[in-house]
Design a protein around this motif. Structure first.
Motif, PDB file in Angstrom:
ATOM      1  N   ALA A  14       5.882  -8.730   0.791  1.00 49.41           N
ATOM      2  CA  ALA A  14       5.043  -8.831   1.989  1.00 49.41           C
ATOM      3  C   ALA A  14       4.278  -7.534   2.228  1.00 49.41           C
ATOM      4  CB  ALA A  14       5.909  -9.171   3.200  1.00 49.41           C
ATOM      5  N   ILE A  15       4.938  -6.400   2.049  1.00 48.21           N
ATOM      6  CA  ILE A  15       4.266  -5.109   2.242  1.00 48.21           C
ATOM      7  C   ILE A  15       3.184  -4.910   1.194  1.00 48.21           C
ATOM      8  CG2 ILE A  15       4.577  -2.599   2.145  1.00 48.21           C
ATOM      9  CD1 ILE A  15       7.318  -3.084   3.448  1.00 48.21           C
ATOM     10  N   LEU A  16       3.475  -5.259  -0.044  1.00 41.58           N
ATOM     11  CA  LEU A  16       2.472  -5.119  -1.102  1.00 41.58           C
ATOM     12  C   LEU A  16       1.273  -6.020  -0.833  1.00 41.58           C
ATOM     13  CD1 LEU A  16       4.815  -4.876  -4.200  1.00 41.58           C
ATOM     14  CD2 LEU A  16       3.510  -3.028  -3.117  1.00 41.58           C
ATOM     15  N   ASP A  17       1.525  -7.199  -0.290  1.00 43.31           N
ATOM     16  CA  ASP A  17       0.435  -8.095   0.062  1.00 43.31           C
ATOM     17  C   ASP A  17      -0.422  -7.484   1.170  1.00 43.31           C
ATOM     18  OD1 ASP A  17      -0.973 -10.637  -0.134  1.00 43.31           O
ATOM     19  OD2 ASP A  17      -0.080 -11.102   1.818  1.00 43.31           O
ATOM     20  N   LEU A  18       0.241  -6.902   2.177  1.00 45.64           N
ATOM     21  CA  LEU A  18      -0.499  -6.250   3.256  1.00 45.64           C
ATOM     22  C   LEU A  18      -1.276  -5.032   2.757  1.00 45.64           C
ATOM     23  CD1 LEU A  18       2.125  -6.348   6.139  1.00 45.64           C
ATOM     24  CD2 LEU A  18      -0.073  -7.521   6.093  1.00 45.64           C
ATOM     25  N   ALA A  19      -0.710  -4.315   1.794  1.00 46.10           N
ATOM     26  CA  ALA A  19      -1.362  -3.112   1.267  1.00 46.10           C
ATOM     27  C   ALA A  19      -2.649  -3.450   0.543  1.00 46.10           C
ATOM     28  CB  ALA A  19      -0.416  -2.349   0.354  1.00 46.10           C
ATOM     29  N   GLY A  20      -2.691  -4.600  -0.097  1.00 45.67           N
ATOM     30  CA  GLY A  20      -3.905  -4.981  -0.823  1.00 45.67           C
ATOM     31  C   GLY A  20      -4.212  -3.996  -1.942  1.00 45.67           C
ATOM     32  N   ASP A  21      -5.479  -3.634  -2.048  1.00 42.46           N
ATOM     33  CA  ASP A  21      -5.912  -2.689  -3.081  1.00 42.46           C
ATOM     34  C   ASP A  21      -5.514  -1.284  -2.648  1.00 42.46           C
ATOM     35  OD1 ASP A  21      -7.142  -1.226  -5.074  1.00 42.46           O
ATOM     36  OD2 ASP A  21      -9.179  -1.613  -4.347  1.00 42.46           O
ATOM     37  N   ALA A  22      -4.485  -0.753  -3.274  1.00 44.04           N
ATOM     38  CA  ALA A  22      -3.965   0.567  -2.901  1.00 44.04           C
ATOM     39  C   ALA A  22      -4.547   1.695  -3.752  1.00 44.04           C
ATOM     40  CB  ALA A  22      -2.442   0.565  -3.019  1.00 44.04           C
ATOM     41  N   ALA A  23      -5.397   1.381  -4.683  1.00 41.27           N
ATOM     42  CA  ALA A  23      -5.915   2.395  -5.608  1.00 41.27           C
ATOM     43  C   ALA A  23      -6.552   3.557  -4.860  1.00 41.27           C
ATOM     44  CB  ALA A  23      -6.929   1.763  -6.565  1.00 41.27           C
ATOM     45  N   GLY A  24      -6.049   4.758  -5.143  1.00 47.42           N
ATOM     46  CA  GLY A  24      -6.595   5.974  -4.568  1.00 47.42           C
ATOM     47  C   GLY A  24      -6.144   6.282  -3.149  1.00 47.42           C
ATOM     48  N   ARG A  25      -5.404   5.379  -2.513  1.00 47.16           N
ATOM     49  CA  ARG A  25      -4.953   5.623  -1.144  1.00 47.16           C
ATOM     50  C   ARG A  25      -3.711   6.493  -1.140  1.00 47.16           C
ATOM     51  NH1 ARG A  25      -4.989  -0.073   0.538  1.00 47.16           N
ATOM     52  NH2 ARG A  25      -3.178   0.420   1.807  1.00 47.16           N
ATOM     53  N   ARG A  26      -3.629   7.391  -0.167  1.00 49.36           N
ATOM     54  CA  ARG A  26      -2.474   8.275   0.011  1.00 49.36           C
ATOM     55  C   ARG A  26      -1.493   7.564   0.938  1.00 49.36           C
ATOM     56  NH1 ARG A  26      -5.503  12.550   3.007  1.00 49.36           N
ATOM     57  NH2 ARG A  26      -6.345  10.610   3.772  1.00 49.36           N
ATOM     58  N   ILE A  27      -0.302   7.228   0.411  1.00 46.96           N
ATOM     59  CA  ILE A  27       0.654   6.430   1.167  1.00 46.96           C
ATOM     60  C   ILE A  27       1.980   7.163   1.282  1.00 46.96           C
ATOM     61  CG2 ILE A  27       1.911   4.245   1.278  1.00 46.96           C
ATOM     62  CD1 ILE A  27      -0.417   2.947  -0.219  1.00 46.96           C
ATOM     63  N   LEU A  28       2.488   7.248   2.511  1.00 42.32           N
ATOM     64  CA  LEU A  28       3.779   7.840   2.800  1.00 42.32           C
ATOM     65  C   LEU A  28       4.785   6.732   3.080  1.00 42.32           C
ATOM     66  CD1 LEU A  28       5.661  10.251   3.583  1.00 42.32           C
ATOM     67  CD2 LEU A  28       4.811   9.949   5.930  1.00 42.32           C
ATOM     68  N   ASP A  29       5.951   6.797   2.435  1.00 43.69           N
ATOM     69  CA  ASP A  29       7.050   5.881   2.720  1.00 43.69           C
ATOM     70  C   ASP A  29       8.138   6.676   3.434  1.00 43.69           C
ATOM     71  OD1 ASP A  29       9.008   3.946   2.818  1.00 43.69           O
ATOM     72  OD2 ASP A  29       9.007   3.530   0.667  1.00 43.69           O
ATOM     73  N   VAL A  30       8.302   6.414   4.736  1.00 46.31           N
ATOM     74  CA  VAL A  30       9.311   7.086   5.554  1.00 46.31           C
ATOM     75  C   VAL A  30      10.621   6.326   5.388  1.00 46.31           C
ATOM     76  CG1 VAL A  30       9.964   7.764   7.888  1.00 46.31           C
ATOM     77  CG2 VAL A  30       7.549   7.805   7.202  1.00 46.31           C
TER      78      VAL A  30
END
Length: 128
Positions: free
Chosen positions: A9-25
């Protein structure tokens, strides 16, 4: 169960993540970071458990930015607005009442202006 429901579900919400800076808390052993990195995201994890961080390092390698830190309001090891997106999902080790703290940690780390792709940052939280 996380691998069948929450992570997809999270990956679906993220969509195209290429080049995005993402923090996982509360990144745990890093399975979500690995999946997002596989989609081209620039990933960073923060986790209070040294044992879980060891597992994340085994999964992701030494080149991934992983930080040990709690969610009790300590200063983050990066500046405000350093990420396009922040995630705090399935954090089962949070003591009762710290869900709001996890949300604030993720929100503070995430930029509140549109990203370089014109998208608003995403934030998800589900305490265990």
């Amino acid at each position: 169960m996380n691998g069948y429901y929450a992570r997809p579900a999270i990956l679906d919400l993220a969509g195209d993540a290429a080049g995005r800076r993402i923090l996982d808390v509360g990144c745990g052993a890093g399975p979500l970071l690995a999946a997002l990195r596989g989609r081209g995201a620039i990933v960073t994890g923060i986790e209070p458990s040294a044992k879980m961080l060891d597992l994340a390092r085994q999964r992701l390698g030494d080149g991934t930015a992983l930080h040990q830190g709690g969610l009790g309001g300590d200063p983050l090891p990066f500046p405000d607005a350093a990420f396009d997106d922040a995630i705090a999902c399935l954090v089962p080790s949070l003591p009762r009442g710290l869900e709001g703290t996890a949300r604030r940690v993720a929100a503070r780390a995430c930029t509140r202006r549109p990203t370089h792709r014109g998208r608003q940052p995403s934030l998800g939280l589900q305490a265990g």
